[in-house]
Design a protein around this motif. Structure first.
Motif, PDB file in Angstrom:
ATOM      1  N   MET A 161       0.859  -1.123   0.233  1.00 21.59           N
ATOM      2  CA  MET A 161      -0.131  -0.195   0.003  1.00 21.59           C
ATOM      3  C   MET A 161       0.398   1.515   0.101  1.00 21.59           C
ATOM      4  N   ARG A 162       1.674   1.320   0.785  1.00 18.42           N
ATOM      5  CA  ARG A 162       2.281   2.135   1.374  1.00 18.42           C
ATOM      6  C   ARG A 162       3.630   2.484  -0.218  1.00 18.42           C
ATOM      7  N   LEU A 163       4.067   2.112  -0.626  1.00 20.59           N
ATOM      8  CA  LEU A 163       5.065   2.287  -1.657  1.00 20.59           C
ATOM      9  C   LEU A 163       4.663   1.579  -3.083  1.00 20.59           C
ATOM     10  N   VAL A 164       3.619   0.987  -3.506  1.00 19.94           N
ATOM     11  CA  VAL A 164       2.947   0.608  -4.392  1.00 19.94           C
ATOM     12  C   VAL A 164       1.945   1.469  -4.705  1.00 19.94           C
ATOM     13  N   ILE A 165       0.834   1.435  -3.841  1.00 14.05           N
ATOM     14  CA  ILE A 165      -0.452   1.482  -4.607  1.00 14.05           C
ATOM     15  C   ILE A 165      -1.211   2.795  -4.423  1.00 14.05           C
ATOM     16  N   LEU A 166      -0.167   3.878  -2.838  1.00 17.25           N
ATOM     17  CA  LEU A 166      -0.687   5.305  -2.716  1.00 17.25           C
ATOM     18  C   LEU A 166       0.445   6.317  -3.203  1.00 17.25           C
ATOM     19  N   PRO A 167       1.524   5.911  -4.375  1.00 19.61           N
ATOM     20  CA  PRO A 167       2.218   6.983  -4.933  1.00 19.61           C
ATOM     21  C   PRO A 167       1.882   6.641  -6.057  1.00 19.61           C
ATOM     22  N   GLN A 168       1.418   6.328  -6.967  1.00 18.46           N
ATOM     23  CA  GLN A 168       0.102   6.081  -7.863  1.00 18.46           C
ATOM     24  C   GLN A 168      -0.999   6.648  -7.664  1.00 18.46           C
ATOM     25  N   ALA A 169      -1.686   6.066  -6.552  1.00 21.57           N
ATOM     26  CA  ALA A 169      -2.936   7.049  -6.223  1.00 21.57           C
ATOM     27  C   ALA A 169      -3.406   8.159  -6.836  1.00 21.57           C
ATOM     28  N   LEU A 170      -1.860   8.647  -5.894  1.00 25.37           N
ATOM     29  CA  LEU A 170      -1.851  10.076  -6.183  1.00 25.37           C
ATOM     30  C   LEU A 170      -2.415  11.197  -6.716  1.00 25.37           C
ATOM     31  N   ARG A 171      -1.674  10.290  -7.837  1.00 23.36           N
ATOM     32  CA  ARG A 171      -2.592  10.639  -9.040  1.00 23.36           C
ATOM     33  C   ARG A 171      -3.290  11.392  -8.825  1.00 23.36           C
ATOM     34  N   VAL A 172      -4.654  10.654  -9.363  1.00 22.68           N
ATOM     35  CA  VAL A 172      -5.955  10.331  -9.260  1.00 22.68           C
ATOM     36  C   VAL A 172      -5.961  11.200  -8.139  1.00 22.68           C
ATOM     37  N   ILE A 173      -5.972  11.014  -6.983  1.00 26.95           N
ATOM     38  CA  ILE A 173      -6.369  11.738  -5.552  1.00 26.95           C
ATOM     39  C   ILE A 173      -6.036  13.339  -5.637  1.00 26.95           C
ATOM     40  N   ILE A 174      -4.855  13.321  -6.048  1.00 28.15           N
ATOM     41  CA  ILE A 174      -4.804  15.311  -5.780  1.00 28.15           C
ATOM     42  C   ILE A 174      -6.116  16.002  -6.328  1.00 28.15           C
ATOM     43  N   PRO A 175      -5.601  16.276  -7.721  1.00 29.91           N
ATOM     44  CA  PRO A 175      -7.301  17.476  -8.222  1.00 29.91           C
ATOM     45  C   PRO A 175      -8.498  17.180  -7.704  1.00 29.91           C
ATOM     46  N   MET A 211      -1.516  23.469  -4.299  1.00 33.25           N
ATOM     47  CA  MET A 211      -2.018  22.379  -4.525  1.00 33.25           C
ATOM     48  C   MET A 211      -1.187  21.350  -6.030  1.00 33.25           C
ATOM     49  N   ASN A 212      -1.522  22.629  -6.953  1.00 34.08           N
ATOM     50  CA  ASN A 212      -1.381  22.424  -8.299  1.00 34.08           C
ATOM     51  C   ASN A 212      -0.223  22.363  -8.578  1.00 34.08           C
ATOM     52  N   VAL A 213       1.137  22.798  -7.743  1.00 34.95           N
ATOM     53  CA  VAL A 213       2.531  22.570  -8.036  1.00 34.95           C
ATOM     54  C   VAL A 213       2.611  21.265  -7.472  1.00 34.95           C
ATOM     55  N   TYR A 214       1.475  20.784  -6.688  1.00 33.85           N
ATOM     56  CA  TYR A 214       2.341  19.076  -6.001  1.00 33.85           C
ATOM     57  C   TYR A 214       1.621  18.382  -6.680  1.00 33.85           C
ATOM     58  N   ASN A 215       0.376  18.809  -7.361  1.00 30.87           N
ATOM     59  CA  ASN A 215       0.423  17.665  -8.149  1.00 30.87           C
ATOM     60  C   ASN A 215       1.048  17.699  -9.373  1.00 30.87           C
TER      61      ASN A 215
END
Lengths: 339, 423
Positions: free
Chosen positions: B336-350, B411-415
């Motif tokens: 979850m921490r190393l594989v899923i969440l980092p990729q999920a962040l791309r969908v989550i941030i906007p 937040m856009n910078v972070y995104n």
């Protein structure tokens, strides 16, 4: 075609907006057949709907007298409940014709907010209410207390000044309406509830155990409360002002809702005759008929009757006349002569 | 043969030549421009009409347009004061106090909403039936009841059901403080405050003058975070070169917390406990009912939305990623921490940005429980006492717009840092 209609509607809207400004408040009210009166959100005795949804109270009675004078029907009034924060905007934007809602007459409101205070219908002052078990007998013992205060009121400013002058600190708990203030106070979220003494008495009367609450002796400000209209329409201001004076003068002259019909036939007191339109033709001078004052008095009674039936010592609110007695009785009520 | 012309050319030539006004309406090339210009014209006409109305009405009322009221004495008191304020200071200062209260509430609310939201979003996907159903109940109850109702409920619960300060008094009090340090009363919660025996004075920064002590602590904390980042990067380099990752956890803790603790000791930090004095508790930090109601109401409500965003983000990552991670021998937590969440962040941030913006704008509900935010000070009491509705509301709109654009910009910078890099 559609565009033409739209442009037409736009210009019609602009035109009618221009027209609305050209009309005097009296004409607006008469054409509408109804007076719109800015009222309290609910202050027992002063302005609140009763169990049947009919507005009752001291300020409400004044609006009914005005409707009787202008429209010949004391029930042709719509009451718009306004909070302390919304009342002046509502009046300035013509949402209401007159504001009769425990509003204090101050310099800034009169001059800078462009309002016209037509007179005082209740001479009040700010006081403090505490629960008896707090053991406080003077406002000067309130250092460090938590105080419930309605925002956007003069009482908020008086409170700041009073504690500052007396070198005391306090924790304000700002609330929006009297009902919310009472709820917070009864829940114990504040030690003290401060507002005009009349409103404190009215709130206390509505509590389950009125005897558990004491109003402290200190009155820390002058709060002349009265009806307010917009600047700039002097005819309407005169009508509202002299309706108030008519109620006050009627008490002084002994005209009551019971004997007004009889006196309207003519009496040997010329001032009563002028007040009731038997002679003088006063009503026509500001665009009404001559029986305007007689109708106002018949609708709600004179000032003393209105006071006694809504907030007087025979009612649950139980306010004494005090400063609000006639000048002949040692009070401050003093209507200019009807001459 | 130049004397004869191609009939097809003869047909095309007049089309090029003549521009007829009717083409503005009937020619596809021009029609869209015509419509847009017409719409713009109508919009400008509407705006001009509104502005003209405002100017006319102001003139009729005999009012002027001026921001001078901001420099007049305010006359009212504010209970929650992050900076020094009393009733003799200006309306502008009161507005600044309100602004800071708005910012404090927005930051605390976003933090609470994010923590709750991420936890609830992950837990809702749990294979444990009870856990996932409990979280479903939380999400569905909170996001389907208006936030104002939640704020009022939290406010009412605090005011009605907590003990009064007077019950803490006496030799055998009806209520007592938690750990002798935290007092929960119907006027709010009093917690211990960190105080210093050595004060380094204040940093003169115009109207907001923070204490040097806290500026120093914040600076050391930030420096610690950067040092820790360097430490981790170094560890990764060593791992890449030698295949053995050096132990970093104790170095990280030392770098992050060591200097801060040293500064706290150096400045003589101590805890000031709340104690009953007069009508109320004094000392410590007072978290007022109004603040708690707003914080919990907004944080928990927005947290429910963030939970759904996080769940959606995780579900958007293909199951193959989890299976691949398991095949490599990673445990579920690490997957979850190393594989899923980092990729999920791309969908989550906007969508997360808009939740942060919502929460920040919802802080303007503060007046409902008497929280003295910008809406209550500048947009409420000041407008009411001075009668400057138009000026006050315009200023209020400008400030909220500025806050929202700043959040959205950050937040856009972070995104753009976490989003999929295409090279």
């Amino acid at each position: 075609m559609k565009k033409t209609v739209f442009v037409g509607a736009l210009s019609a809207a602009a035109f009618s907006a221009g027209l609305a400004h050209a009309q005097t408040t009296l004409e607006t009210v008469q054409n509408r057949g109804e007076l719109i009166c800015g009222s309290n959100t609910g202050q027992a005795g002063f302005g609140a709907p009763d169990a049947n949804g009919v507005w009752q109270g001291f300020d409400v009675g004044f609006c009914r007298a005005l409707a009787a004078a202008v429209l010949n029907d004391p029930n042709a009034v719509t009451f718009v409940p306004l909070t302390s924060q919304t009342r002046f905007s509502a009046l300035a934007s013509s949402e209401v014709d007159v504001l009769a809602r425990n509003t204090t007459w101050t310099f800034v409101r009169d001059v800078d907010l462009n309002l016209t205070f037509v007179g005082t219908n209740y001479y009040d002052g700010q006081g403090f209410m505490v629960t008896r078990d707090l053991g406080v007998s003077s406002a000067l013992e309130l250092d460090g207390a938590t105080v419930c205060i309605e925002t956007g009121t003069t009482t908020e400013l008086n409170l700041a000044d009073y504690f500052r002058v007396n070198n005391m600190s306090y924790e304000p708990v700002p609330v929006d309406t009297a009902a919310e203030a009472q709820q917070q106070y009864l829940a114990g979220a504040c030690d003290v509830y401060t507002t005009d003494v009349s409103a404190l008495a009215s709130s206390r009367a509505a509590f389950a155990e009125p005897g558990d609450h004491a109003i402290l002796p200190e009155v820390i400000s002058k709060e002349p409360l009265g009806p307010v209209v917009r600047h700039g329409d002097d005819q309407w201001a005169d009508i509202v002002q002299w309706t108030l004076f008519a109620l006050i003068a009627a008490e002084e002259l002994g005209v009551t809702s019971a004997n007004v019909e009889e006196l309207k036939a003519g009496s040997n007191n010329p001032e009563i005759n002028r007040l009731l339109g038997v002679e003088g033709g006063f009503g026509e001078m500001f665009g009404l008929d001559n029986e305007w004052a007689a109708r106002a008095i018949a609708a709600v009674g004179n000032y003393g009757e209105l006071f006694a039936s809504t907030i007087g010592d025979q009612t649950p609110i139980g306010l004494a006349r005090g400063l609000n007695a006639q000048w002949t009785q040692g009070g401050l009520l003093y209507a200019p002569p009807f001459r | 043969m130049s004397s004869t012309t191609d009939p097809r050319l003869a047909e095309a030539a007049p089309k090029k030549r003549a521009f007829h006004p009717s083409m503005l309406l009937y020619d596809q090339r021009y029609r869209s421009i015509t419509i847009q210009i017409f719409a713009l014209f109508l919009l400008m006409l509407g705006a001009a009409w509104l502005i003209d109305n405002v100017i006319n009405n102001l003139r009729l009322l005999g009012r002027t347009f001026s921001f001078n009221f901001l420099w007049q004495s305010a006359g009212y008191d504010i209970n929650q004061r992050p900076i020094e304020y009393n009733s003799q200071m200006t309306h502008g200062r009161a507005a600044l106090v309100g602004f800071l209260n708005t910012i404090i509430l927005a930051i605390m609310g976003c933090a609470l909403a994010t923590i709750l939201g991420v936890l609830a979003g992950v837990l809702r996907l749990s294979s444990n039936w009870i856990v996932s159903r409990l979280v479903t109940i939380y999400v569905e109850i909170f996001r389907n009841i208006p936030t104002l109702i939640w704020i009022l409920i939290f406010g009412a619960v605090m005011a009605e059901s907590m003990p009064a300060p007077s019950t803490f008094r006496g030799d055998d009090p009806a209520s007592s403080m938690l750990f002798d340090a935290i007092a929960i009363t119907n006027r709010g919660v009093y917690i211990p405050a960190i105080m210093f025996t050595t004060e380094l004075g204040v940093l003169p920064l115009g109207p907001i003058s923070p204490s040097w002590n806290w500026v120093l602590i914040l600076a050391v904390l930030v420096a610690g975070v950067f040092a820790n980042k360097y430490l981790i990067a170094h560890a990764t380099r060593v791992q890449n070169a030698t295949g053995i990752r050096p132990k970093t956890w104790w170095k990280s803790i030392l770098v992050l917390f060591g200097p801060v603790i040293l500064i706290f000791i150096g400045l003589g930090a101590y805890l000031e406990y709340p104690e009953l004095r007069g009508f109320n508790f004094a000392g410590g930090t007072h978290l007022r009912n109004s603040f708690l109601a707003m914080w919990l109401g907004l944080g928990i409500y927005t947290g429910a939305f963030i939970a759904e965003i996080v769940r959606g983000g995780i579900l958007a990552i293909s199951k193959g990623q989890t299976e691949a991670a398991f095949a490599l021998g990673l445990q579920p937590g690490k997957t979850m921490r190393l594989v899923i969440l980092p990729q999920a962040l791309r969908v989550i941030i906007p969508p997360l940005i808009s939740q942060y913006l919502n929460l920040t704008k919802n802080t303007s509900l503060g007046l409902a429980v008497g929280y003295m935010d910008l809406r209550s000070t500048l947009g409420g009491i000041t407008i009411n006492q001075t009668g400057r509705e138009l000026e006050g509301m315009l200023l209020l709109m400008a400030v909220y717009l500025a806050i929202s654009l700043t959040i959205s910009g950050l937040m856009n910078v972070y995104n753009s840092r976490v989003k999929l890099k295409e090279r």
